[in-house]
Write a protein that holds these residues in place. Structure first.
Motif, mmCIF file in Angstrom:
data_model
loop_
_atom_site.group_PDB
_atom_site.id
_atom_site.type_symbol
_atom_site.label_atom_id
_atom_site.label_comp_id
_atom_site.label_asym_id
_atom_site.label_seq_id
_atom_site.Cartn_x
_atom_site.Cartn_y
_atom_site.Cartn_z
ATOM 1 N N ASN A 226 8.040 -7.142 61.826
ATOM 2 C CA ASN A 226 8.390 -7.156 60.397
ATOM 3 C C ASN A 226 7.241 -6.627 59.533
ATOM 4 O O ASN A 226 6.893 -7.184 58.495
ATOM 5 C CB ASN A 226 8.789 -8.567 59.951
ATOM 6 N N ILE A 227 6.632 -5.529 59.984
ATOM 7 C CA ILE A 227 5.500 -4.921 59.285
ATOM 8 C C ILE A 227 5.828 -3.457 59.043
ATOM 9 O O ILE A 227 6.546 -2.827 59.815
ATOM 10 C CB ILE A 227 4.199 -5.058 60.108
ATOM 11 N N GLN A 228 5.273 -2.911 57.951
ATOM 12 C CA GLN A 228 5.410 -1.493 57.666
ATOM 13 C C GLN A 228 4.157 -1.016 56.936
ATOM 14 O O GLN A 228 3.342 -1.807 56.464
ATOM 15 C CB GLN A 228 6.653 -1.223 56.816
ATOM 16 N N TYR A 229 4.022 0.312 56.864
ATOM 17 C CA TYR A 229 2.866 0.909 56.206
ATOM 18 C C TYR A 229 3.104 1.005 54.693
ATOM 19 O O TYR A 229 4.223 1.213 54.239
ATOM 20 C CB TYR A 229 2.585 2.302 56.757
ATOM 21 N N LYS A 230 2.010 0.869 53.943
ATOM 22 C CA LYS A 230 2.042 0.998 52.490
ATOM 23 C C LYS A 230 0.944 1.948 52.056
ATOM 24 O O LYS A 230 -0.144 1.978 52.645
ATOM 25 C CB LYS A 230 1.832 -0.370 51.832
ATOM 26 N N ASN A 231 1.231 2.709 51.022
ATOM 27 C CA ASN A 231 0.243 3.622 50.452
ATOM 28 C C ASN A 231 -0.775 2.805 49.663
ATOM 29 O O ASN A 231 -0.482 2.295 48.581
ATOM 30 C CB ASN A 231 0.930 4.657 49.571
ATOM 31 N N ASP A 232 -1.967 2.681 50.194
ATOM 32 C CA ASP A 232 -2.991 1.860 49.550
ATOM 33 C C ASP A 232 -3.648 2.569 48.376
ATOM 34 O O ASP A 232 -4.338 1.939 47.582
ATOM 35 C CB ASP A 232 -4.059 1.461 50.571
ATOM 36 N N PHE A 233 -3.454 3.888 48.263
ATOM 37 C CA PHE A 233 -4.033 4.626 47.135
ATOM 38 C C PHE A 233 -3.226 4.419 45.849
ATOM 39 O O PHE A 233 -3.709 4.721 44.759
ATOM 40 C CB PHE A 233 -4.099 6.119 47.450
ATOM 41 N N SER A 234 -2.007 3.933 45.979
ATOM 42 C CA SER A 234 -1.159 3.732 44.809
ATOM 43 C C SER A 234 -1.646 2.529 44.006
ATOM 44 O O SER A 234 -1.989 1.479 44.570
ATOM 45 C CB SER A 234 0.296 3.529 45.240
ATOM 46 N N THR A 235 -1.668 2.671 42.689
ATOM 47 C CA THR A 235 -2.099 1.588 41.806
ATOM 48 C C THR A 235 -0.951 0.697 41.368
ATOM 49 O O THR A 235 -1.175 -0.306 40.683
ATOM 50 C CB THR A 235 -2.775 2.179 40.557
ATOM 51 N N SER A 236 0.250 1.039 41.755
ATOM 52 C CA SER A 236 1.403 0.246 41.358
ATOM 53 C C SER A 236 1.440 -1.065 42.147
ATOM 54 O O SER A 236 1.048 -1.127 43.325
ATOM 55 C CB SER A 236 2.700 1.031 41.605
ATOM 56 N N GLN A 237 1.912 -2.134 41.498
ATOM 57 C CA GLN A 237 2.020 -3.430 42.147
ATOM 58 C C GLN A 237 3.215 -3.493 43.086
ATOM 59 O O GLN A 237 3.247 -4.325 43.999
ATOM 60 C CB GLN A 237 2.145 -4.539 41.089
ATOM 61 N N ARG A 238 4.178 -2.627 42.882
ATOM 62 C CA ARG A 238 5.357 -2.598 43.735
ATOM 63 C C ARG A 238 5.054 -1.796 44.991
ATOM 64 O O ARG A 238 4.089 -1.043 45.066
ATOM 65 C CB ARG A 238 6.537 -1.986 42.975
ATOM 66 N N TYR A 239 5.917 -1.999 45.974
ATOM 67 C CA TYR A 239 5.690 -1.330 47.254
ATOM 68 C C TYR A 239 5.871 0.172 47.117
ATOM 69 O O TYR A 239 6.869 0.644 46.577
ATOM 70 C CB TYR A 239 6.667 -1.871 48.309
ATOM 71 N N GLN A 240 4.878 0.924 47.613
ATOM 72 C CA GLN A 240 4.920 2.376 47.632
ATOM 73 C C GLN A 240 4.740 2.852 49.072
ATOM 74 O O GLN A 240 3.711 2.601 49.687
ATOM 75 C CB GLN A 240 3.817 2.967 46.753
ATOM 76 N N PRO A 241 5.746 3.497 49.654
ATOM 77 C CA PRO A 241 5.603 3.978 51.040
ATOM 78 C C PRO A 241 4.572 5.096 51.124
ATOM 79 O O PRO A 241 4.226 5.722 50.116
ATOM 80 C CB PRO A 241 7.013 4.473 51.377
ATOM 81 N N PRO A 242 4.065 5.361 52.298
ATOM 82 C CA PRO A 242 3.128 6.479 52.448
ATOM 83 C C PRO A 242 3.775 7.794 52.053
ATOM 84 O O PRO A 242 4.978 8.005 52.253
ATOM 85 C CB PRO A 242 2.780 6.442 53.948
ATOM 86 N N SER A 243 2.977 8.674 51.491
ATOM 87 C CA SER A 243 3.499 9.970 51.086
ATOM 88 C C SER A 243 3.751 10.854 52.309
ATOM 89 O O SER A 243 3.349 10.537 53.432
ATOM 90 C CB SER A 243 2.512 10.656 50.148
ATOM 91 N N LYS A 244 4.411 11.956 52.077
ATOM 92 C CA LYS A 244 4.719 12.870 53.177
ATOM 93 C C LYS A 244 3.451 13.448 53.784
ATOM 94 O O LYS A 244 3.348 13.597 55.014
ATOM 95 C CB LYS A 244 5.627 13.991 52.660
ATOM 96 N N ASN A 245 2.475 13.750 52.936
ATOM 97 C CA ASN A 245 1.209 14.280 53.453
ATOM 98 C C ASN A 245 0.485 13.248 54.311
ATOM 99 O O ASN A 245 -0.114 13.593 55.335
ATOM 100 C CB ASN A 245 0.318 14.722 52.289
ATOM 101 N N GLN A 246 0.523 11.986 53.901
ATOM 102 C CA GLN A 246 -0.103 10.938 54.699
ATOM 103 C C GLN A 246 0.562 10.808 56.064
ATOM 104 O O GLN A 246 -0.109 10.612 57.082
ATOM 105 C CB GLN A 246 -0.054 9.614 53.950
ATOM 106 N N LYS A 247 1.885 10.906 56.100
ATOM 107 C CA LYS A 247 2.592 10.815 57.374
ATOM 108 C C LYS A 247 2.266 12.006 58.272
ATOM 109 O O LYS A 247 2.087 11.848 59.485
ATOM 110 C CB LYS A 247 4.096 10.746 57.128
ATOM 111 N N LEU A 248 2.178 13.203 57.681
ATOM 112 C CA LEU A 248 1.852 14.381 58.481
ATOM 113 C C LEU A 248 0.429 14.303 59.024
ATOM 114 O O LEU A 248 0.166 14.643 60.182
ATOM 115 C CB LEU A 248 2.040 15.647 57.647
ATOM 116 N N TRP A 249 -0.496 13.862 58.183
ATOM 117 C CA TRP A 249 -1.877 13.707 58.655
ATOM 118 C C TRP A 249 -1.981 12.595 59.692
ATOM 119 O O TRP A 249 -2.821 12.664 60.598
ATOM 120 C CB TRP A 249 -2.806 13.420 57.479
#
Length: 305
Positions: free
Chosen positions: A82-105
């Motif tokens: 029950n775990i998933q990745y989150k974009n830690d660079f995002s400043t929003s308090q809501r959940y932000q999935p990793p960007s497409k570039n992050q997934k490709l890298w």
């Protein structure tokens, strides 16, 4: 407000052991998939798979990445926990999935890095030219730096609890729960009782194989039921030779160990080989020598019956 947000983040923070378990599950899945693939090539020419092994592995891991991290923002091990990745660079308090570039890298660092390391190893192993020596040293130096960075990142992870791998730290993706975890309400009395019984069971499992139950039973029987009469007498042997003192059946190849009781040869020999300090279960006499019963006693016993 800030303190409440910090408390909420600490409450829903993924445990270190959960993140490490997810990595172990990913490795187990990779080994399982690769073992299934290698079984498909058992009927082909030996060495055929070894030539294209790095490329085939890269294709398999890329296929898994496409339907796990790229589409669901989580690896297989993370999905189980029950775990998933989150974009830690995002400043929003809501959940932000990793960007497409992050997934490709992520795919380039994990899949491409493994492929490059294996292919370079095969290249340097098969070519011993002087021109490859400097390139080999550079590759070994880079691999050493990456491993050192992974070690430093792991030490920081043990302290902070974020970014279990160096790739996650460089890309800015961290593990979060897919759904908020509810605190389990378990009474301390129940937990203490369960821990106590589990500890007691483990102690018994450790001690029971070390206890010679047969010898203990013989000692107890010798204390509770004292035997009368003179041992080592032929008449006593003849009267007690109707059954084996171990199996309770008519003694086959009757033998004695120096007391008044009779044993089957296989019963007493196997017991003596199993336990060098074997004693008679009836009277507790230690085994000095296994001697066959006299033929005269056997004949008299047979005639009596």
């Amino acid at each position: 407000m800030a303190s409440r947000e910090e408390k909420a983040q600490s409450t829903h923070r993924v445990l270190r052991i959960s993140q490490l378990d997810a990595l172990e599950l990913n490795k187990a899945l990779e080994q399982l998939v690769w073992s299934q693939v290698t079984q498909c090539f058992h009927g082909f020419q030996p060495g055929l798979l070894a030539r294209f092994e790095p490329e085939l592995k890269a294709l398999l891991w890329l296929f898994l990445w496409r339907f796990t991290v790229y589409s669901k923002n989580a690896t297989v091990g993370q999905s189980v926990l029950n775990i998933q990745y989150k974009n830690d660079f995002s400043t929003s308090q809501r959940y932000q999935p990793p960007s497409k570039n992050q997934k490709l890298w992520y795919a380039a660092c994990t899949i491409g890095g493994k492929w490059l390391e294996e292919r370079c190893y095969d290249l340097f192993r098969n070519h011993h030219l002087a021109s490859f020596a400097r390139a080999k040293q550079c590759v070994n130096f880079v691999v050493g730096l990456v491993q050192l960075g992974g070690l430093i990142n792991f030490l920081i992870f043990l302290q902070k609890g974020k970014f279990a791998t160096l790739t996650e730290r460089l890309l800015g993706i961290r593990s979060v729960f897919c759904k908020p975890q509810q605190a389990r309400e378990v009474g301390f009395e129940y937990m203490n009782r369960e821990l106590l019984w589990h500890g007691f069971a483990e102690l018994l499992i450790f001690l029971l194989p070390l206890i010679n139950t047969q010898k203990l039973k013989a000692k107890l029987s010798s204390w509770c039921i004292p035997l009368a009469g003179a041992p080592h007498s032929d008449s006593t042997l003849a009267s007690s030779g109707r059954q084996c003192s171990l199996c309770g059946e008519w003694p086959t190849m009757p033998h004695t160990i120096g007391c008044e009781h009779i044993f089957c040869y296989y019963c007493v020999k196997s017991s003596f080989l199993f336990d060098m300090f074997f004693t008679c279960p009836k009277c507790g006499t230690e085994v000095h020598s296994v001697q066959p019963l006299k033929s005269g006693i056997e004949v008299s016993e047979a005639n009596a019956l």
